[in-house]
Design an enzyme around this catalytic site. Sequence first.
Site, PDB file in Angstrom:
ATOM      1  N   HIS A  35      -5.426  -8.249 -12.185  1.00  0.00           N
ATOM      2  CA  HIS A  35      -4.397  -8.270 -13.231  1.00  0.00           C
ATOM      3  C   HIS A  35      -3.052  -8.617 -12.594  1.00  0.00           C
ATOM      4  O   HIS A  35      -2.976  -8.860 -11.377  1.00  0.00           O
ATOM      5  CB  HIS A  35      -4.361  -6.940 -13.994  1.00  0.00           C
ATOM      6  CG  HIS A  35      -4.237  -5.717 -13.116  1.00  0.00           C
ATOM      7  ND1 HIS A  35      -3.147  -5.468 -12.309  1.00  0.00           N
ATOM      8  CD2 HIS A  35      -5.088  -4.676 -12.904  1.00  0.00           C
ATOM      9  CE1 HIS A  35      -3.312  -4.329 -11.677  1.00  0.00           C
ATOM     10  NE2 HIS A  35      -4.499  -3.829 -12.002  1.00  0.00           N
ATOM     11  N   HIS A  38      -2.077  -6.978  -9.264  1.00  0.00           N
ATOM     12  CA  HIS A  38      -2.674  -7.596  -8.070  1.00  0.00           C
ATOM     13  C   HIS A  38      -1.987  -8.926  -7.762  1.00  0.00           C
ATOM     14  O   HIS A  38      -1.709  -9.242  -6.609  1.00  0.00           O
ATOM     15  CB  HIS A  38      -4.168  -7.879  -8.293  1.00  0.00           C
ATOM     16  CG  HIS A  38      -5.001  -6.674  -8.579  1.00  0.00           C
ATOM     17  ND1 HIS A  38      -5.679  -6.510  -9.769  1.00  0.00           N
ATOM     18  CD2 HIS A  38      -5.284  -5.575  -7.844  1.00  0.00           C
ATOM     19  CE1 HIS A  38      -6.351  -5.378  -9.751  1.00  0.00           C
ATOM     20  NE2 HIS A  38      -6.120  -4.779  -8.596  1.00  0.00           N
TER      21      HIS A  38
HETATM   22  P1  AMP Z   1      -7.214  -1.684  -7.076  1.00  0.00           P
HETATM   23  O1  AMP Z   1      -7.901  -2.980  -7.304  1.00  0.00           O
HETATM   24  O2  AMP Z   1      -6.877  -0.947  -8.332  1.00  0.00           O
HETATM   25  O3  AMP Z   1      -7.871  -0.843  -6.030  1.00  0.00           O
HETATM   26  O4  AMP Z   1      -5.778  -2.052  -6.483  1.00  0.00           O
HETATM   27  C1  AMP Z   1      -5.632  -2.929  -5.407  1.00  0.00           C
HETATM   28  C2  AMP Z   1      -4.185  -2.945  -5.003  1.00  0.00           C
HETATM   29  O5  AMP Z   1      -3.375  -3.333  -6.113  1.00  0.00           O
HETATM   30  C3  AMP Z   1      -3.661  -1.582  -4.535  1.00  0.00           C
HETATM   31  O6  AMP Z   1      -2.751  -1.770  -3.459  1.00  0.00           O
HETATM   32  C4  AMP Z   1      -2.955  -1.077  -5.759  1.00  0.00           C
HETATM   33  O7  AMP Z   1      -1.929  -0.142  -5.471  1.00  0.00           O
HETATM   34  C5  AMP Z   1      -2.361  -2.357  -6.310  1.00  0.00           C
HETATM   35  N1  AMP Z   1      -2.062  -2.231  -7.730  1.00  0.00           N
HETATM   36  C6  AMP Z   1      -2.879  -1.765  -8.706  1.00  0.00           C
HETATM   37  N2  AMP Z   1      -2.230  -1.734  -9.893  1.00  0.00           N
HETATM   38  C7  AMP Z   1      -0.982  -2.193  -9.657  1.00  0.00           C
HETATM   39  C8  AMP Z   1       0.176  -2.411 -10.467  1.00  0.00           C
HETATM   40  N3  AMP Z   1       0.174  -2.149 -11.772  1.00  0.00           N
HETATM   41  N4  AMP Z   1       1.282  -2.909  -9.876  1.00  0.00           N
HETATM   42  C9  AMP Z   1       1.300  -3.188  -8.550  1.00  0.00           C
HETATM   43  N5  AMP Z   1       0.244  -3.013  -7.734  1.00  0.00           N
HETATM   44  C10 AMP Z   1      -0.873  -2.524  -8.279  1.00  0.00           C
END
Ligand code: AMP
Length: 283
Positions: A35, A38
């Site tokens: 999204h 990311h």
């Molecule tokens: P995930 O795929 O949810 O494990 O997240 C992968 C990376 O994206 C991690 O470093 C999260 O902190 C970051 N992330 C997830 N959601 C957001 C967001 N809304 N804004 C910024 N970074 C995000």
Amino acid sequence: MTKKIKTIVDLRDELTETRKLKKKISLVPTMGNIHEGHLSLIKNAQKQSDYVVVSIFVNPTQFVAGEDFNEYPRTLDSDIELISKLNVNLVFIPDVIELYPMNNKISTEVSIPELESIYCGKHRPGHFRGVATIVSKLFNIVQPDIAIFGEKDYQQLLIIRSLVKNHFLPIEIISLPTVREASGLAMSSRNNYLTESERKKAPMLYECIKTTVNLIINGAKDYEKLEREAKLFLEEAEFKIEYYNICDSETLGPVQGKILVVLAAVWLGKTRLIDNATAHTYD
Ligand code: AMP
């Protein structure tokens, strides 16, 4: 053209060539279902380095028994499409057996005793050991110069910084602000679980956190009272609260330094939401 690589051997071959060209390599670890949050990490990685690796891996060891490992949204085709549009150099999409070659019959884990059993760690026992372990594996495989993480997962970020410091990893950790929907709701793959009416209510979490922060900025010092009031507000709106705490931004203990963080995890129906905001103290 974005290279798609599934094995450690192929990844290492590719990165050996990249290193010979003296390119600065960055890593953006994700669990996919890409999204805008990311994408902001990826775009920043492109600004800060010459060669960007995005990993997509739904890591089983960071899901606690009974959690949503099976339901977690897996959207690999559209993820790769989005990543390719940005001309990312490489997407690493290993199978579970590739990253856990001994099938966890004999496992090796990274633990973070002070941080893994509080807040999210308390409610998701073993979760952060899973996170620290997989991030450590990815760091060893990719050996990036830079790795980029979101501040949305605030406790996770502190854990990764501690991993890098305590294990002397030559990796610069960069953190970026939470990307939000227009409503203020922090973007998250788990928002997919929200019903339409829950989606309307979900932004109240960040509104509540912002209210707490504003009260602190305007001089409120009774943090326990602020926590109680915030919980009451959210409970009245039918959120189920796991925790809502004002804590030190560096240790997550009682506020001591100049910056505090309001950390919260709540349930809205079947969806677990986390969010946070930092604020300067004025003592
Ligand atoms: P995930 O795929 O949810 O494990 O997240 C992968 C990376 O994206 C991690 O470093 C999260 O902190 C970051 N992330 C997830 N959601 C957001 C967001 N809304 N804004 C910024 N970074 C995000």
